[in-house]
Design a protein around this motif. Structure first.
Motif, PDB file in Angstrom:
ATOM      1  N   UNK A 134       1.083  -1.224  -0.025  1.00  0.00           N
ATOM      2  CA  UNK A 134      -0.086   0.130  -0.002  1.00  0.00           C
ATOM      3  C   UNK A 134       0.730   1.229  -0.036  1.00  0.00           C
ATOM      4  N   UNK A 135       2.119   1.048  -0.312  1.00  0.00           N
ATOM      5  CA  UNK A 135       2.735   2.368  -0.411  1.00  0.00           C
ATOM      6  C   UNK A 135       3.843   2.438   0.662  1.00  0.00           C
ATOM      7  N   UNK A 136       4.654   3.446   0.949  1.00  0.00           N
ATOM      8  CA  UNK A 136       5.655   3.858   1.811  1.00  0.00           C
ATOM      9  C   UNK A 136       5.022   4.122   3.230  1.00  0.00           C
ATOM     10  N   UNK A 137       3.926   4.577   3.098  1.00  0.00           N
ATOM     11  CA  UNK A 137       3.053   5.002   4.298  1.00  0.00           C
ATOM     12  C   UNK A 137       2.159   4.093   4.560  1.00  0.00           C
ATOM     13  N   UNK A 138       1.910   3.121   4.182  1.00  0.00           N
ATOM     14  CA  UNK A 138       0.875   2.324   3.981  1.00  0.00           C
ATOM     15  C   UNK A 138       0.981   1.012   5.230  1.00  0.00           C
ATOM     16  N   UNK A 139       1.555   1.564   6.442  1.00  0.00           N
ATOM     17  CA  UNK A 139       1.552   0.493   7.543  1.00  0.00           C
ATOM     18  C   UNK A 139       0.363  -0.008   8.046  1.00  0.00           C
ATOM     19  N   UNK A 140       0.282  -1.458   8.136  1.00  0.00           N
ATOM     20  CA  UNK A 140      -1.044  -2.187   8.463  1.00  0.00           C
ATOM     21  C   UNK A 140      -0.785  -3.034   9.647  1.00  0.00           C
ATOM     22  N   UNK A 141      -1.885  -3.242  10.385  1.00  0.00           N
ATOM     23  CA  UNK A 141      -2.056  -4.362  11.552  1.00  0.00           C
ATOM     24  C   UNK A 141      -2.722  -5.526  10.817  1.00  0.00           C
ATOM     25  N   UNK A 142      -2.025  -6.160  10.333  1.00  0.00           N
ATOM     26  CA  UNK A 142      -2.687  -7.388   9.349  1.00  0.00           C
ATOM     27  C   UNK A 142      -1.966  -8.875  10.150  1.00  0.00           C
ATOM     28  N   UNK A 143      -2.278  -9.872   9.735  1.00  0.00           N
ATOM     29  CA  UNK A 143      -1.583 -11.094  10.372  1.00  0.00           C
ATOM     30  C   UNK A 143      -1.604 -12.395   9.349  1.00  0.00           C
ATOM     31  N   UNK A 144      -0.714 -13.045   9.311  1.00  0.00           N
ATOM     32  CA  UNK A 144      -0.547 -14.500   8.891  1.00  0.00           C
ATOM     33  C   UNK A 144      -0.749 -15.335  10.285  1.00  0.00           C
ATOM     34  N   UNK A 145      -0.694 -16.402  10.221  1.00  0.00           N
ATOM     35  CA  UNK A 145      -0.993 -17.359  11.650  1.00  0.00           C
ATOM     36  C   UNK A 145      -0.116 -18.505  11.507  1.00  0.00           C
ATOM     37  N   UNK A 146      -0.044 -18.953  12.729  1.00  0.00           N
ATOM     38  CA  UNK A 146       0.537 -20.350  13.279  1.00  0.00           C
ATOM     39  C   UNK A 146      -0.279 -20.886  14.143  1.00  0.00           C
ATOM     40  N   UNK A 147      -0.708 -22.161  13.936  1.00  0.00           N
ATOM     41  CA  UNK A 147      -1.684 -22.859  14.512  1.00  0.00           C
ATOM     42  C   UNK A 147      -1.014 -24.262  14.956  1.00  0.00           C
TER      43      UNK A 147
END
Length: 248
Positions: A134-147
């Motif tokens: 999302x560009x250089x200012x596009x910091x996001x709180x998303x996640x992959x996962x380990x189960x």
């Protein structure tokens, strides 16, 4: 009819796209439920909800993972697990907590990276997510996962690959050092690319080139080696029913 649970004590059902249904002897968890879509009247996976869910895990707020048309069919008391919300809210870093609350969900839990959360006899860890730029200012709180379930470990990378903040190669190296080699790796293989001017960037970043948005087959192969996964399953394509696989 619902699939019978594995004699080994758990089962994993690939529902379609990035949606997984994980069932142990005592616990039933669904990840990124995409059970209906407005563009496909033939798609109806809502019978999955005929049995009670112990939790819903949402990796990030894109419609094909955080899908209101599917979520409204889930009882509002069901625990919803979302990534920990730390960065500034923006058009690419939506306030998932607030959206879930507005929908009526009453039990929303934020998951910090690498910290175990136990739902019944299933342990879930959020992993850092890099990709879908999302560009250089596009910091996001998303996640992959380990189960962890039934003595096995499962990793899902959702739609990730790399961005200006990091890459999934590093995450998988860290994961292997912390928890060993996963038994199953679900890895994105859609390989989407977009032109640079599709991103929210300042003018001096614009150009005629393209940039990778999601993982592709070469990434899947490399991630298998890096993680040491015993089995790798490409996913995160729009495949739901048997006929969707005819042209692959």
């Amino acid at each position: 009819p619902q699939p019978k649970r594995s004699k080994q004590g758990f089962s994993i059902r690939f529902v379609g796209h990035s949606c997984l249904l994980i069932e142990s002897e005592n616990t039933r968890v669904i990840i990124d439920p995409l059970l209906v879509t407005r563009s496909r009247s033939d798609l109806d996976l809502l019978p999955i909800l005929n049995e009670t869910l112990d939790a819903v895990i949402i990796s990030h707020p894109h419609w094909d993972h955080f899908n209101p048309d599917s979520l409204v069919h889930i009882p509002m008391s069901t625990p919803i697990l979302i990534p920990e919300q730390l960065s500034k809210r923006s058009v690419v870093n939506l306030d998932m907590q607030k959206i879930c609350e507005d929908m009526g969900f009453s039990n929303i839990q934020q998951s910090p990276y690498w910290k175990p959360i136990t739902i019944g006899d299933i342990t879930i860890r959020a992993l850092p997510y890099f990709g879908e730029n999302a560009g250089p200012e596009g910091k996001r709180d998303w996640m992959a996962y380990h189960i962890e379930v039934g003595g096995k470990s499962i990793v899902g990378l959702v739609d990730s690959c790399h961005d200006q903040f990091g890459d999934m190669d590093t995450v998988l190296m860290d994961l292997r050092e912390r928890y060993g080699e996963p038994d199953i790796l679900f890895a994105p293989s859609s390989g989407f690319y977009y032109s640079l001017n599709s991103y929210t960037r300042r003018p001096f970043y614009l150009g005629s080139g393209t940039e990778q948005y999601t993982g592709m087959p070469l990434d899947v192969s490399r991630w298998t080696t890096i993680s040491g996964a015993k089995m790798t399953i490409p996913y995160a394509n729009f495949h739901f029913n048997p006929t969707d696989f005819l042209n692959i």
